[in-house]
Design an enzyme around this catalytic site. Structure first.
Site, PDB file in Angstrom:
ATOM      1  N   ASN A 198       0.875  -1.246  -0.021  1.00 42.83           N
ATOM      2  CA  ASN A 198      -0.032   0.045   0.087  1.00 42.83           C
ATOM      3  C   ASN A 198       0.784   1.232  -0.026  1.00 42.83           C
ATOM      4  O   ASN A 198       2.072   1.076  -0.146  1.00 42.83           O
ATOM      5  CB  ASN A 198      -1.096   0.049   1.058  1.00 42.83           C
ATOM      6  CG  ASN A 198      -0.164   0.031   2.375  1.00 42.83           C
ATOM      7  OD1 ASN A 198       0.353   0.931   2.882  1.00 42.83           O
ATOM      8  ND2 ASN A 198      -0.226  -1.356   3.180  1.00 42.83           N
TER       9      ASN A 198
ATOM     10  N   LYS B 157     -14.120   1.088  15.220  1.00 43.30           N
ATOM     11  CA  LYS B 157     -12.895   0.341  15.228  1.00 43.30           C
ATOM     12  C   LYS B 157     -12.321   0.470  16.513  1.00 43.30           C
ATOM     13  O   LYS B 157     -11.596  -0.389  17.239  1.00 43.30           O
ATOM     14  CB  LYS B 157     -11.727   0.976  14.202  1.00 43.30           C
ATOM     15  CG  LYS B 157     -11.980   0.415  12.767  1.00 43.30           C
ATOM     16  CD  LYS B 157     -10.936   0.878  11.855  1.00 43.30           C
ATOM     17  CE  LYS B 157     -11.249   0.783  10.517  1.00 43.30           C
ATOM     18  NZ  LYS B 157     -10.592   1.537   9.373  1.00 43.30           N
TER      19      LYS B 157
HETATM   20  N1  CTP Z   1      -4.562  -3.005  11.915  1.00 46.13           N
HETATM   21  C1  CTP Z   1      -4.072  -4.350  12.548  1.00 46.13           C
HETATM   22  N2  CTP Z   1      -4.102  -5.469  11.953  1.00 46.13           N
HETATM   23  C2  CTP Z   1      -4.655  -5.710  10.553  1.00 46.13           C
HETATM   24  C3  CTP Z   1      -5.147  -4.360  10.011  1.00 46.13           C
HETATM   25  C4  CTP Z   1      -4.867  -3.132  10.725  1.00 46.13           C
HETATM   26  O1  CTP Z   1      -3.863  -4.202  13.738  1.00 46.13           O
HETATM   27  N3  CTP Z   1      -4.305  -6.898  10.185  1.00 46.13           N
HETATM   28  C5  CTP Z   1      -4.452  -1.919  12.572  1.00 46.13           C
HETATM   29  C6  CTP Z   1      -3.884  -0.686  12.002  1.00 46.13           C
HETATM   30  O2  CTP Z   1      -2.384  -0.629  12.332  1.00 46.13           O
HETATM   31  C7  CTP Z   1      -4.556   0.531  12.617  1.00 46.13           C
HETATM   32  C8  CTP Z   1      -6.091   0.062  12.785  1.00 46.13           C
HETATM   33  O3  CTP Z   1      -5.801  -1.473  12.942  1.00 46.13           O
HETATM   34  O4  CTP Z   1      -3.992   0.970  13.652  1.00 46.13           O
HETATM   35  C9  CTP Z   1      -6.944   0.324  11.756  1.00 46.13           C
HETATM   36  O5  CTP Z   1      -6.529   0.315  10.529  1.00 46.13           O
HETATM   37  P1  CTP Z   1      -7.367   0.253   9.162  1.00 46.13           P
HETATM   38  O6  CTP Z   1      -6.291  -0.126   7.915  1.00 46.13           O
HETATM   39  O7  CTP Z   1      -7.897   1.595   9.031  1.00 46.13           O
HETATM   40  O8  CTP Z   1      -8.718  -0.608   9.384  1.00 46.13           O
HETATM   41  P2  CTP Z   1      -9.021  -2.218   9.391  1.00 46.13           P
HETATM   42  O9  CTP Z   1      -9.102  -2.501  10.813  1.00 46.13           O
HETATM   43  O10 CTP Z   1      -7.694  -2.925   8.480  1.00 46.13           O
HETATM   44  O11 CTP Z   1     -10.242  -1.978   8.669  1.00 46.13           O
HETATM   45  P3  CTP Z   1     -10.787  -1.501   6.917  1.00 46.13           P
HETATM   46  O12 CTP Z   1      -9.575  -1.994   6.319  1.00 46.13           O
HETATM   47  O13 CTP Z   1     -12.053  -2.528   6.765  1.00 46.13           O
HETATM   48  O14 CTP Z   1     -11.028  -0.385   7.178  1.00 46.13           O
END
Ligand code: CTP
Length: 412
Positions: free
Chosen positions: A210, A337
């Site tokens: 990403n 979240k």
């Molecule tokens: N995160 C995590 N483990 C993952 C994905 C994300 O711990 N496998 C953490 C990220 O580091 C961040 C938080 O969760 O602090 C939110 O990440 P984000 O990408 O905004 O959300 P997601 O939980 O991945 O949900 P979505 O992609 O559906 O918005």
């Protein structure tokens, strides 16, 4: 965050070849907003002209206690009273010896005895001189007496040899000055920060990734170190390591989780600034996928483990901070979240806004608390945003409770 703004820094320049680097250091400190008062030893004047420093700082570069320099006043006392920070860079073996012994035979050493502010030395000398027991003993003595030592680096030295003795990088010296004057509210805390975008391999040459640069996580690591924390940065970014911070490089989400689990028990605060992949290829090809082999390529993806959720389940008293990268319904999505992942705080940003999110030097974030209260911050440089996030963390009961239990542990 302009920690040095309006501060008076006494910069001692002693007589080694690295004295020429003092000019650039001086410029950087002035650029950070400090009033820099330079004191040179007599030997330093052999290497660099005082006019260079007076031009850069707007103040005369002083050397003598008596005579022309002093103007008949108690210069060392006046300087010492004004000082917020006392730094000798470069510090020769001779000046270290004098400081350790408490000698006061020129303006620099006399002022060193008169100051009542944080004191730092950045040694620079030949590798054998630096390794000498007497120099090491003097440094150890200074450290025991509260001096901060900015360790020299290994590398090519002016004497033609290679080894430890080169003046610390100016970035490290400025960072040490900032740490000396920043708030100490993270003193004795262990902070884990993650940064960058994880990469999930597809075959030996390709990955799914990403756009995250890691800048926000690096700013947080830097800010926490400046405020006194021990910081481990678990990084999926290629940025150069911030001063004072231990960096553990990782690539995949699973590696990031394993690394966090290893460090988790000792941590007080975990800040997940990394953009973690939510999916990884179900199968990683052992050899490069060739285009001739197929008309169309379908990649099956499997979810990665949610790191924050896993940590929340294993937590004892660690404080967990997450980020929420959103493109719509910022407050609702981020609030969800925060609750779902069992966090103490979430930092939400709308990554579609110019000046926010991936790769940018600035960010526009909203800090959301478990009760639903939130603080919207304006567009700010990422280091400033990092300072504001740490400010928010210090207001949390879990952080404040941790303070009393940890006082006195492992102080520098
Ligand atoms: N995160 C995590 N483990 C993952 C994905 C994300 O711990 N496998 C953490 C990220 O580091 C961040 C938080 O969760 O602090 C939110 O990440 P984000 O990408 O905004 O959300 P997601 O939980 O991945 O949900 P979505 O992609 O559906 O918005």
């Amino acid at each position: 965050m302009r920690i040095l703004e309006g501060k008076t820094i006494i910069l001692g320049i002693s007589g080694g070849i690295a004295a020429y680097k003092g000019a650039e250091l001086c410029r950087l400190l002035v650029q950070e907003g400090a009033a820099v008062r330079v004191i040179m030893t007599r030997a330093a004047r052999e290497f660099i002209n005082p006019l260079t420093f007076s031009t850069l700082t707007g103040f005369p570069a002083l050397t003598e206690i008596f005579g022309v320099d002093s103007g008949g006043t108690l210069t060392h006392i006046d300087l010492a009273r004004a000082a917020d920070l006392f730094l000798v860079a470069p510090a020769t073996a001779n000046i270290l010896g004098k400081l350790a012994a408490g000698l006061a035979d020129d303006l620099l050493t006399t002022t060193a005895l008169a100051v009542d502010c944080p004191t730092l030395v950045a040694p620079a000398m030949n590798v054998n001189m630096f390794a000498k027991a007497v120099v090491q003993d003097n440094l150890a003595l200074l450290q025991r007496r509260g001096w901060g030592i900015i360790e020299p680096e290994e590398g090519f030295l002016a004497c033609g040899t290679t080894g430890k003795g080169r003046l610390a990088s100016l970035e490290r010296i400025v960072a040490a000055c900032r740490r000396a004057l920043a708030p100490r509210d993270f003193q004795d805390r262990t902070v884990l920060v993650t940064a960058g975008g994880t990469r999930e391999p597809l075959d030996p040459v390709r990955y799914i990734g990403n756009y995250s640069s890691g800048k926000m996580g690096y700013a947080l690591a830097r800010a926490a170190w400046e405020r006194g924390a021990r910081v481990t940065l678990i990084s999926a970014s290629q940025l150069p390591p911030p001063p004072g911070v231990e960096v553990v490089p990782v690539e995949r989400a699973a590696e990031m989780l394993a690394c966090l689990q290893e460090h988790f028990a000792a941590a007080d605060v975990v800040i997940m600034a990394a953009a973690v992949a939510d999916f990884r290829p179900a199968r990683v090809a052992g050899r490069k996928i060739k285009k001739e082999d197929q008309q169309e390529l379908t990649v099956h993806l499997k979810p990665t483990e949610d790191i924050l959720t896993a940590l929340a389940q294993a937590r004892r008293n660690q404080l967990l901070v997450g980020f929420a990268a959103e493109t719509e319904d910022l407050l609702a999505n981020a609030g969800h979240k925060l609750a779902a992942k069992g966090l103490d705080l979430i930092v939400a940003n709308n990554i579609t806004r110019p000046g926010a999110g991936f790769g940018s030097e600035t960010n526009i974030v909203t800090i959301i608390y478990p009760g639903g209260q939130y603080t919207e911050l304006p567009q700010l440089p990422k280091l400033e945003v990092a300072y504001r996030i740490l400010d928010a963390i210090t207001t949390l009961p879990r952080f404040q409770r941790g303070e009393s239990g940890r006082k006195g542990r492992n102080s520098e």
